[in-house]
Design a protein around this motif. Sequence first.
Motif, PDB file in Angstrom:
ATOM      1  N   THR A  33      74.869  89.551  44.815  1.00 39.31           N
ATOM      2  CA  THR A  33      73.762  89.570  45.772  1.00 39.31           C
ATOM      3  C   THR A  33      74.341  89.345  47.157  1.00 39.31           C
ATOM      4  OG1 THR A  33      71.571  88.679  46.220  1.00 39.31           O
ATOM      5  CG2 THR A  33      73.225  87.081  45.548  1.00 39.31           C
ATOM      6  N   TRP A  37      70.268  90.615  51.497  1.00 40.65           N
ATOM      7  CA  TRP A  37      69.233  91.005  50.527  1.00 40.65           C
ATOM      8  C   TRP A  37      68.236  89.863  50.339  1.00 40.65           C
ATOM      9  CZ3 TRP A  37      66.427  89.869  46.292  1.00 40.65           C
ATOM     10  CH2 TRP A  37      65.738  90.925  45.673  1.00 40.65           C
ATOM     11  N   ARG A  41      64.366  90.089  51.693  1.00 43.38           N
ATOM     12  CA  ARG A  41      63.322  90.287  50.666  1.00 43.38           C
ATOM     13  C   ARG A  41      62.470  89.051  50.417  1.00 43.38           C
ATOM     14  NH1 ARG A  41      63.566  95.539  47.692  1.00 43.38           N
ATOM     15  NH2 ARG A  41      65.368  96.470  48.715  1.00 43.38           N
ATOM     16  N   THR A  42      63.018  87.868  50.772  1.00 39.37           N
ATOM     17  CA  THR A  42      62.290  86.633  50.428  1.00 39.37           C
ATOM     18  C   THR A  42      62.143  85.644  51.587  1.00 39.37           C
ATOM     19  OG1 THR A  42      64.211  85.286  49.798  1.00 39.37           O
ATOM     20  CG2 THR A  42      63.341  86.758  48.112  1.00 39.37           C
ATOM     21  N   CYS A 116      53.468  76.966  39.217  1.00 39.13           N
ATOM     22  CA  CYS A 116      53.445  76.868  40.683  1.00 39.13           C
ATOM     23  C   CYS A 116      52.046  76.551  41.217  1.00 39.13           C
ATOM     24  CB  CYS A 116      53.967  78.147  41.310  1.00 39.13           C
ATOM     25  SG  CYS A 116      55.634  78.540  40.777  1.00 39.13           S
ATOM     26  N   ARG A 155      70.249  87.886  38.772  1.00 43.37           N
ATOM     27  CA  ARG A 155      70.063  87.847  40.228  1.00 43.37           C
ATOM     28  C   ARG A 155      68.612  88.091  40.644  1.00 43.37           C
ATOM     29  NH1 ARG A 155      72.531  93.519  42.643  1.00 43.37           N
ATOM     30  NH2 ARG A 155      71.079  94.897  41.562  1.00 43.37           N
ATOM     31  N   VAL A 159      68.010  83.680  42.549  1.00 45.71           N
ATOM     32  CA  VAL A 159      68.080  83.529  44.008  1.00 45.71           C
ATOM     33  C   VAL A 159      66.811  82.872  44.576  1.00 45.71           C
ATOM     34  CG1 VAL A 159      69.586  85.543  44.201  1.00 45.71           C
ATOM     35  CG2 VAL A 159      67.124  85.845  44.501  1.00 45.71           C
ATOM     36  N   MET A 220      60.890  87.068  34.527  1.00 48.27           N
ATOM     37  CA  MET A 220      59.829  87.382  35.493  1.00 48.27           C
ATOM     38  C   MET A 220      59.778  88.872  35.803  1.00 48.27           C
ATOM     39  SD  MET A 220      59.327  85.871  39.341  1.00 48.27           S
ATOM     40  CE  MET A 220      60.664  86.803  40.045  1.00 48.27           C
ATOM     41  N   GLY A 222      58.989  90.548  38.751  1.00 49.01           N
ATOM     42  CA  GLY A 222      58.807  90.181  40.167  1.00 49.01           C
ATOM     43  C   GLY A 222      57.755  91.022  40.874  1.00 49.01           C
ATOM     44  N   GLN A 223      57.792  92.321  40.612  1.00 47.50           N
ATOM     45  CA  GLN A 223      56.853  93.197  41.333  1.00 47.50           C
ATOM     46  C   GLN A 223      55.406  92.935  40.925  1.00 47.50           C
ATOM     47  OE1 GLN A 223      58.174  97.228  41.047  1.00 47.50           O
ATOM     48  NE2 GLN A 223      59.987  96.850  42.316  1.00 47.50           N
ATOM     49  N   VAL A 225      54.210  90.056  39.764  1.00 52.10           N
ATOM     50  CA  VAL A 225      53.801  88.761  40.321  1.00 52.10           C
ATOM     51  C   VAL A 225      53.503  88.907  41.816  1.00 52.10           C
ATOM     52  CG1 VAL A 225      54.493  86.353  40.728  1.00 52.10           C
ATOM     53  CG2 VAL A 225      55.088  87.459  38.573  1.00 52.10           C
ATOM     54  N   HIS A 257      51.728  78.166  48.483  1.00 52.46           N
ATOM     55  CA  HIS A 257      52.905  77.963  47.635  1.00 52.46           C
ATOM     56  C   HIS A 257      54.045  78.784  48.237  1.00 52.46           C
ATOM     57  CE1 HIS A 257      55.720  78.065  44.468  1.00 52.46           C
ATOM     58  NE2 HIS A 257      55.390  79.270  44.034  1.00 52.46           N
ATOM     59  N   ALA A 259      56.624  80.784  47.893  1.00 54.05           N
ATOM     60  CA  ALA A 259      57.328  81.656  46.950  1.00 54.05           C
ATOM     61  C   ALA A 259      58.202  82.671  47.676  1.00 54.05           C
ATOM     62  CB  ALA A 259      56.327  82.378  46.062  1.00 54.05           C
ATOM     63  N   ASN A 260      57.638  83.283  48.708  1.00 47.65           N
ATOM     64  CA  ASN A 260      58.316  84.398  49.356  1.00 47.65           C
ATOM     65  C   ASN A 260      57.660  84.594  50.715  1.00 47.65           C
ATOM     66  OD1 ASN A 260      58.937  87.056  50.234  1.00 47.65           O
ATOM     67  ND2 ASN A 260      59.345  87.706  48.128  1.00 47.65           N
ATOM     68  N   ARG A 262      57.417  87.139  52.473  1.00 44.67           N
ATOM     69  CA  ARG A 262      56.618  88.379  52.530  1.00 44.67           C
ATOM     70  C   ARG A 262      55.228  88.150  51.937  1.00 44.67           C
ATOM     71  NH1 ARG A 262      60.344  91.565  49.117  1.00 44.67           N
ATOM     72  NH2 ARG A 262      58.754  93.177  49.014  1.00 44.67           N
ATOM     73  N   ASN A 287      61.813  78.519  46.358  1.00 43.82           N
ATOM     74  CA  ASN A 287      60.573  78.273  45.626  1.00 43.82           C
ATOM     75  C   ASN A 287      60.768  77.046  44.727  1.00 43.82           C
ATOM     76  OD1 ASN A 287      58.525  78.271  43.702  1.00 43.82           O
ATOM     77  ND2 ASN A 287      58.544  80.492  43.392  1.00 43.82           N
TER      78      ASN A 287
HETATM   79  O1  UT7 Z   1      56.010  81.207  42.025  1.00 41.60           O
HETATM   80  C1  UT7 Z   1      55.816  82.548  41.763  1.00 41.60           C
HETATM   81  C2  UT7 Z   1      57.178  83.043  41.435  1.00 41.60           C
HETATM   82  N1  UT7 Z   1      57.445  84.408  41.611  1.00 41.60           N
HETATM   83  C3  UT7 Z   1      57.360  85.105  42.756  1.00 41.60           C
HETATM   84  O2  UT7 Z   1      56.872  84.688  43.768  1.00 41.60           O
HETATM   85  C4  UT7 Z   1      57.965  86.467  42.714  1.00 41.60           C
HETATM   86  C5  UT7 Z   1      57.194  87.501  43.475  1.00 41.60           C
HETATM   87  N2  UT7 Z   1      58.031  88.670  43.637  1.00 41.60           N
HETATM   88  C6  UT7 Z   1      58.943  88.763  44.613  1.00 41.60           C
HETATM   89  O3  UT7 Z   1      59.074  87.873  45.431  1.00 41.60           O
HETATM   90  C7  UT7 Z   1      59.765  90.012  44.699  1.00 41.60           C
HETATM   91  O4  UT7 Z   1      59.293  90.950  43.760  1.00 41.60           O
HETATM   92  C8  UT7 Z   1      61.291  89.766  44.470  1.00 41.60           C
HETATM   93  C9  UT7 Z   1      61.866  88.982  45.660  1.00 41.60           C
HETATM   94  C10 UT7 Z   1      61.512  88.988  43.195  1.00 41.60           C
HETATM   95  C11 UT7 Z   1      62.030  91.087  44.372  1.00 41.60           C
HETATM   96  O5  UT7 Z   1      61.833  91.846  45.547  1.00 41.60           O
HETATM   97  P1  UT7 Z   1      61.453  93.395  45.433  1.00 41.60           P
HETATM   98  O6  UT7 Z   1      61.363  93.887  46.811  1.00 41.60           O
HETATM   99  O7  UT7 Z   1      60.230  93.488  44.572  1.00 41.60           O
HETATM  100  O8  UT7 Z   1      62.721  93.980  44.730  1.00 41.60           O
HETATM  101  P2  UT7 Z   1      62.815  94.833  43.395  1.00 41.60           P
HETATM  102  O9  UT7 Z   1      62.596  93.977  42.206  1.00 41.60           O
HETATM  103  O10 UT7 Z   1      61.975  96.078  43.557  1.00 41.60           O
HETATM  104  O11 UT7 Z   1      64.321  95.284  43.414  1.00 41.60           O
HETATM  105  C12 UT7 Z   1      64.835  96.182  44.405  1.00 41.60           C
HETATM  106  C13 UT7 Z   1      66.313  96.402  44.162  1.00 41.60           C
HETATM  107  C14 UT7 Z   1      66.641  96.728  42.700  1.00 41.60           C
HETATM  108  O12 UT7 Z   1      67.715  97.657  42.734  1.00 41.60           O
HETATM  109  P3  UT7 Z   1      67.441  99.220  42.478  1.00 41.60           P
HETATM  110  O13 UT7 Z   1      66.847  99.279  41.087  1.00 41.60           O
HETATM  111  O14 UT7 Z   1      66.483  99.642  43.532  1.00 41.60           O
HETATM  112  O15 UT7 Z   1      68.812  99.811  42.583  1.00 41.60           O
HETATM  113  C15 UT7 Z   1      67.173  95.409  42.156  1.00 41.60           C
HETATM  114  O16 UT7 Z   1      68.091  95.602  41.125  1.00 41.60           O
HETATM  115  O17 UT7 Z   1      67.017  95.182  44.469  1.00 41.60           O
HETATM  116  C16 UT7 Z   1      67.845  94.818  43.358  1.00 41.60           C
HETATM  117  N3  UT7 Z   1      67.942  93.384  43.324  1.00 41.60           N
HETATM  118  C17 UT7 Z   1      68.852  92.683  44.003  1.00 41.60           C
HETATM  119  N4  UT7 Z   1      69.862  93.063  44.797  1.00 41.60           N
HETATM  120  C18 UT7 Z   1      70.603  92.091  45.367  1.00 41.60           C
HETATM  121  C19 UT7 Z   1      67.116  92.523  42.658  1.00 41.60           C
HETATM  122  N5  UT7 Z   1      67.517  91.252  42.917  1.00 41.60           N
HETATM  123  C20 UT7 Z   1      68.586  91.329  43.737  1.00 41.60           C
HETATM  124  C21 UT7 Z   1      69.413  90.371  44.350  1.00 41.60           C
HETATM  125  N6  UT7 Z   1      70.405  90.802  45.172  1.00 41.60           N
HETATM  126  N7  UT7 Z   1      69.231  89.041  44.189  1.00 41.60           N
END
Ligand code: UT7
Length: 332
Positions: A33, A37, A41-42, A116, A155, A159, A220, A222-223, A225, A257, A259-260, A262, A287
């Motif tokens: 990671t 990133w 993203r967070t 949470c 990952r 994170v 999880m 992620g998308q 949630v 809460h 979490a993120n 965004r 988080n």
């Molecule tokens: O308390 C509640 C707990 N949960 C939450 O709040 C989670 C809510 N969700 C989120 O915050 C977001 O969905 C995440 C931060 C978890 C992920 O962000 P995203 O913008 O939805 O990313 P994604 O899952 O669509 O992944 C995009 C890309 C993927 O690669 P490809 O398939 O596009 O090539 C992932 O493999 O980012 C990749 N990726 C990472 N890259 C670098 C996923 N995690 C990581 C990482 N570092 N840590």
Amino acid sequence: MEQSGVGIAITGSGSATPRVSLSNEALSQVVETSDEWIASRTGIRQRRLAEPGCSLAKLATEAGRGAIEMAGISAMDLDLIILATSTADDLFGSASQIQAELGAFKAVAFDLTAACSGFVFGLVTASQFIRTGVYQNVLLIGADVLSRWVDWSDRRTCVLFGDGAGAVVMQANLHDRLLGFELRSDGTQNNCLNLSYQSQPKNLTDDVTINQGTFHPITMNGQEVYRFAVKKVPEVIEKALFRANLEVGEVDWLLLHQANQRILDAVADRLKIPPYKVISNLAEYGNTSAASIPLALDEAVRQGKIKPGQTIVTSGFGAGLTWGAAVFQWGR
Ligand code: UT7
């Protein structure tokens, strides 16, 4: 909200975090990671992680002490301690251990699990005991050590999370400062976020087989949630504000809460709450699950940002799925 019974005030806050911090840069040596990133993203830059010897109960007790001190009461004044956590040191519950550590010998103590959303669910649970006149002084602690249960090779999840504790003292009060709330659950989406027990059959006798195992690291979607949070949190906040008979414009602080970033921005945007009213400290802590709201509350109170009498709308959301919101004015 039309209320009968005793008024409720939140009169003190406290928090505690482990000393050890792990930056995004350092985490990128653990999984593939990057700071870029994670931050984009967070919004998270670093997280605190409980070192060996740092227990959930220790963090929770320290947070509780801070809240008791700010409220100007003593531990012996407490009637009830609720520990909102999903990561107790002991599956039988950790609240009683905290009761003993604090010397709150008159208080009954129990754990409450709603991931949470735990702090908001705890706030509403505690308020029922005060509203009905059963208890006068309640310590509500939100604490989690998710680092124990994160898959440090995944990952997509590792994170996001950090460890910590936050607490508030809630008291019976002449003026009612808890203005409205709304709680929700949707078990049909349970598989979006889990820390579930996984077991193997074990034969005890020829006739009796049981299951034994342990908990599986956090999984999880992620998308899903993310989508859930951005849709449901504004709705539940609007409902709580309606019950409080308040307009969005009358809110001084949005305390979600953590979490993120965004999610915080998207919820504020949907509710038309300006960014300067949004409390955020997730860059420093990630988080921290049930701890995130009282941790951010305590920081904002101690920084002098949140002032007595100001109106705060708070919302927790997460595994279950569970979500909820509460509206309150800070202080007596
Ligand atoms: O308390 C509640 C707990 N949960 C939450 O709040 C989670 C809510 N969700 C989120 O915050 C977001 O969905 C995440 C931060 C978890 C992920 O962000 P995203 O913008 O939805 O990313 P994604 O899952 O669509 O992944 C995009 C890309 C993927 O690669 P490809 O398939 O596009 O090539 C992932 O493999 O980012 C990749 N990726 C990472 N890259 C670098 C996923 N995690 C990581 C990482 N570092 N840590």
